[in-house]
Design an enzyme around this catalytic site. Sequence first.
Site, PDB file in Angstrom:
ATOM      1  N   LYS A  22     -78.542 -56.068 -91.366  1.00 17.89           N
ATOM      2  CA  LYS A  22     -78.773 -57.377 -92.014  1.00 17.89           C
ATOM      3  C   LYS A  22     -77.703 -58.372 -91.589  1.00 17.89           C
ATOM      4  CE  LYS A  22     -77.407 -58.142 -96.450  1.00 17.89           C
ATOM      5  NZ  LYS A  22     -76.571 -59.367 -96.500  1.00 17.89           N
ATOM      6  N   ASN A  23     -76.460 -57.942 -91.633  1.00 23.12           N
ATOM      7  CA  ASN A  23     -75.382 -58.903 -91.382  1.00 23.12           C
ATOM      8  C   ASN A  23     -75.242 -59.271 -89.908  1.00 23.12           C
ATOM      9  OD1 ASN A  23     -74.942 -58.942 -94.072  1.00 23.12           O
ATOM     10  ND2 ASN A  23     -73.016 -57.797 -94.045  1.00 23.12           N
ATOM     11  N   ARG A  92     -77.869 -66.113 -99.564  1.00 23.26           N
ATOM     12  CA  ARG A  92     -76.448 -66.386 -99.791  1.00 23.26           C
ATOM     13  C   ARG A  92     -75.745 -66.841 -98.520  1.00 23.26           C
ATOM     14  NH1 ARG A  92     -77.675 -66.757-104.677  1.00 23.26           N
ATOM     15  NH2 ARG A  92     -78.731 -64.907-105.413  1.00 23.26           N
ATOM     16  N   CYS A 116     -72.479 -67.002-105.880  1.00 21.34           N
ATOM     17  CA  CYS A 116     -73.513 -65.971-105.841  1.00 21.34           C
ATOM     18  C   CYS A 116     -73.183 -64.914-106.872  1.00 21.34           C
ATOM     19  CB  CYS A 116     -73.624 -65.368-104.455  1.00 21.34           C
ATOM     20  SG  CYS A 116     -72.291 -64.247-104.058  1.00 21.34           S
ATOM     21  N   ARG A 121     -68.354 -68.268-103.822  1.00 20.30           N
ATOM     22  CA  ARG A 121     -68.359 -67.908-102.399  1.00 20.30           C
ATOM     23  C   ARG A 121     -67.943 -69.143-101.619  1.00 20.30           C
ATOM     24  NH1 ARG A 121     -71.715 -62.928-101.069  1.00 20.30           N
ATOM     25  NH2 ARG A 121     -71.152 -62.513 -98.922  1.00 20.30           N
ATOM     26  N   PRO A 122     -66.635 -69.417-101.544  1.00 22.00           N
ATOM     27  CA  PRO A 122     -66.189 -70.658-100.923  1.00 22.00           C
ATOM     28  C   PRO A 122     -66.508 -70.692 -99.431  1.00 22.00           C
ATOM     29  CG  PRO A 122     -64.319 -69.209-101.365  1.00 22.00           C
ATOM     30  CD  PRO A 122     -65.530 -68.547-101.958  1.00 22.00           C
ATOM     31  N   LEU A 125     -63.078 -72.372 -95.328  1.00 21.43           N
ATOM     32  CA  LEU A 125     -62.606 -71.984 -93.985  1.00 21.43           C
ATOM     33  C   LEU A 125     -63.636 -72.357 -92.915  1.00 21.43           C
ATOM     34  CD1 LEU A 125     -61.157 -68.455 -94.832  1.00 21.43           C
ATOM     35  CD2 LEU A 125     -59.904 -70.588 -94.543  1.00 21.43           C
ATOM     36  N   ASP A 305     -68.884 -53.759 -99.034  1.00 17.63           N
ATOM     37  CA  ASP A 305     -70.303 -53.527 -99.304  1.00 17.63           C
ATOM     38  C   ASP A 305     -70.628 -52.043 -99.545  1.00 17.63           C
ATOM     39  OD1 ASP A 305     -70.678 -56.211 -99.011  1.00 17.63           O
ATOM     40  OD2 ASP A 305     -71.579 -56.104 -97.019  1.00 17.63           O
ATOM     41  N   ARG A 397     -83.264 -57.591-100.465  1.00 22.34           N
ATOM     42  CA  ARG A 397     -82.471 -58.409 -99.537  1.00 22.34           C
ATOM     43  C   ARG A 397     -81.858 -57.555 -98.430  1.00 22.34           C
ATOM     44  NH1 ARG A 397     -77.774 -60.469-101.914  1.00 22.34           N
ATOM     45  NH2 ARG A 397     -77.489 -61.141 -99.779  1.00 22.34           N
TER      46      ARG A 397
HETATM   47  C1  UD1 Z   1     -69.864 -61.153 -95.044  1.00 20.94           C
HETATM   48  C2  UD1 Z   1     -71.041 -60.259 -95.286  1.00 20.94           C
HETATM   49  C3  UD1 Z   1     -70.922 -59.562 -96.630  1.00 20.94           C
HETATM   50  C4  UD1 Z   1     -69.587 -58.842 -96.725  1.00 20.94           C
HETATM   51  C5  UD1 Z   1     -68.438 -59.772 -96.379  1.00 20.94           C
HETATM   52  C6  UD1 Z   1     -67.097 -59.069 -96.326  1.00 20.94           C
HETATM   53  C7  UD1 Z   1     -72.813 -61.371 -94.076  1.00 20.94           C
HETATM   54  C8  UD1 Z   1     -74.111 -62.079 -94.122  1.00 20.94           C
HETATM   55  N1  UD1 Z   1     -72.254 -61.055 -95.244  1.00 20.94           N
HETATM   56  O1  UD1 Z   1     -69.885 -62.156 -96.049  1.00 20.94           O
HETATM   57  O2  UD1 Z   1     -72.002 -58.641 -96.770  1.00 20.94           O
HETATM   58  O3  UD1 Z   1     -69.423 -58.363 -98.036  1.00 20.94           O
HETATM   59  O4  UD1 Z   1     -68.665 -60.384 -95.103  1.00 20.94           O
HETATM   60  O5  UD1 Z   1     -67.125 -58.043 -95.393  1.00 20.94           O
HETATM   61  O6  UD1 Z   1     -72.321 -61.055 -93.016  1.00 20.94           O
HETATM   62  N2  UD1 Z   1     -63.406 -66.769 -98.145  1.00 20.94           N
HETATM   63  C9  UD1 Z   1     -62.759 -67.933 -98.494  1.00 20.94           C
HETATM   64  N3  UD1 Z   1     -63.131 -69.102 -97.880  1.00 20.94           N
HETATM   65  C10 UD1 Z   1     -64.099 -69.156 -96.940  1.00 20.94           C
HETATM   66  C11 UD1 Z   1     -64.758 -67.960 -96.570  1.00 20.94           C
HETATM   67  C12 UD1 Z   1     -64.388 -66.778 -97.193  1.00 20.94           C
HETATM   68  O7  UD1 Z   1     -61.886 -67.934 -99.359  1.00 20.94           O
HETATM   69  O8  UD1 Z   1     -64.394 -70.232 -96.407  1.00 20.94           O
HETATM   70  C13 UD1 Z   1     -63.026 -65.474 -98.784  1.00 20.94           C
HETATM   71  C14 UD1 Z   1     -64.166 -64.883 -99.603  1.00 20.94           C
HETATM   72  O9  UD1 Z   1     -64.199 -65.404-100.919  1.00 20.94           O
HETATM   73  C15 UD1 Z   1     -63.835 -63.405 -99.569  1.00 20.94           C
HETATM   74  C16 UD1 Z   1     -63.171 -63.228 -98.204  1.00 20.94           C
HETATM   75  O10 UD1 Z   1     -62.791 -64.525 -97.766  1.00 20.94           O
HETATM   76  O11 UD1 Z   1     -62.873 -63.100-100.562  1.00 20.94           O
HETATM   77  C17 UD1 Z   1     -64.035 -62.587 -97.147  1.00 20.94           C
HETATM   78  O12 UD1 Z   1     -65.284 -63.277 -97.117  1.00 20.94           O
HETATM   79  P1  UD1 Z   1     -66.145 -63.385 -95.783  1.00 20.94           P
HETATM   80  O13 UD1 Z   1     -65.623 -62.439 -94.765  1.00 20.94           O
HETATM   81  O14 UD1 Z   1     -66.255 -64.816 -95.406  1.00 20.94           O
HETATM   82  O15 UD1 Z   1     -67.565 -62.871 -96.274  1.00 20.94           O
HETATM   83  P2  UD1 Z   1     -68.964 -63.450 -95.902  1.00 20.94           P
HETATM   84  O16 UD1 Z   1     -68.996 -63.918 -94.488  1.00 20.94           O
HETATM   85  O17 UD1 Z   1     -69.413 -64.404 -96.966  1.00 20.94           O
END
Ligand code: UD1
Length: 416
Positions: A22-23, A92, A116, A121-122, A125, A305, A397
Amino acid sequence: MSVIVISGGRRLEGCVPVQGSKNSVLPILAASLLSGCVSVIHNCPDLSDVAASVAILEHLGCRIAREGDTITVDSSTLDRCDIPEHLMREMRSSAIFLGAVLARTGEARLSMPGGCELGPRPIDLHLSALRRLGAEIAEQGGGLRCSARSLQGCDISLTIPSVGATENAMLAACAARGRTAIYNAAREPEIVDLQRFLCACGAKVRGAGSDLVVIDGSVPLHSAEHRVIADRICAATWLAAGAAAGGEIEVEGVPREQLLPVTDLLAQAGCDVREESQRVTLISDGYLRAVPPVRTASYPGFPTDAHPPVMAALTKGTGTTVFVEMMFENRYRHTQELARMGADIRVEGRVAVVCGVPGLQGARLEAADLRGGAALVVAALAAEGESRIGGLHHLDRGYERLTETLRSLGADIVRV
Ligand code: UD1
């Protein structure tokens, strides 16, 4: 409203070919916008998140054909750069379309992906990476308006190795003039798969899998064909199910090193784990012993996950295991449901303490998120008696043909 009904306590036996990731497929579908040509993507899992991505691509004007697990995207007909709120809300991880649409059209208008089930879910970055590349981004009334007359390659240093921010930066950087270097990039296998797809389209991307990804942008792109990698989180879920219910199962298609944090833990918990390059066999008597603290981390650490299904497996057995969730705030909503099955779990902030119990009892359960739902399925397979699990849209999902897969392993499971 459909529910899954499981009569637990049956041994699981057999081999599971693991579905496409999925990812991986979600960012690759978004990336198919970049070339303005035809992308043929094989091994796409049949998931609601994939359907949501396809709906976004169709809304943007792409022509889509689906045959079996192959999705063909013709993005030559793209004729808009906005994504309405209802499509953004469907999934999401729709933020990944930001970098892709911006790269293709120089403009993107979409609503802010909200919080979510796992907590806020900021995307700060993602936005600061795109701004570094020269995008102007206005955030107003829950909407994002991005534009860039031209994107310019630059150095981007991520404060957290965010998967989504790394992917968004890679996509936008493909359209930027000159070289972009992403420091502290996420190292997940899904980033490597995205790089492989982009390179198949003709893009110059290297370094994925390390913490420095380098993109030489503005290279002409062309049609491509790609096969999505197997889903390591699904594989981890089936292994957790085998560990909890007892039996002998094999998962096939995921490189063994991608599963190491999970297989190491299950081996320490008493399972007999045998590994070949693309196949893991697990033999378990269904009673696990406690392991040292489990702390989630970015790849190659223990995946957040896989945390819920593995925790569910450790509820039945002996000793006390401490889980620490470092990624998402609301990862523990399944613990209340597990407690209703007789599990002994105490949660304090990011920490959950699981004391193994001799057995679990079936119950009426409600999935509150995707992996939490998987945890309930794992526990129900290991429990005595019948469980009924609702909230199946969460499971849809991420797990393709969940009931059929588990039935093929001998589980007594139906969706009604
Ligand atoms: C992706 C995966 C999700 C997995 C996660 C962590 C997909 C579609 N989803 O989610 O299944 O659980 O990686 O391995 O690939 N953060 C910030 N600011 C940002 C972005 C992230 O603070 O702009 C924080 C998040 O709150 C979290 C951490 O960084 O604590 C890691 O998140 P991130 O790696 O971005 O996860 P996703 O890409 O949303």
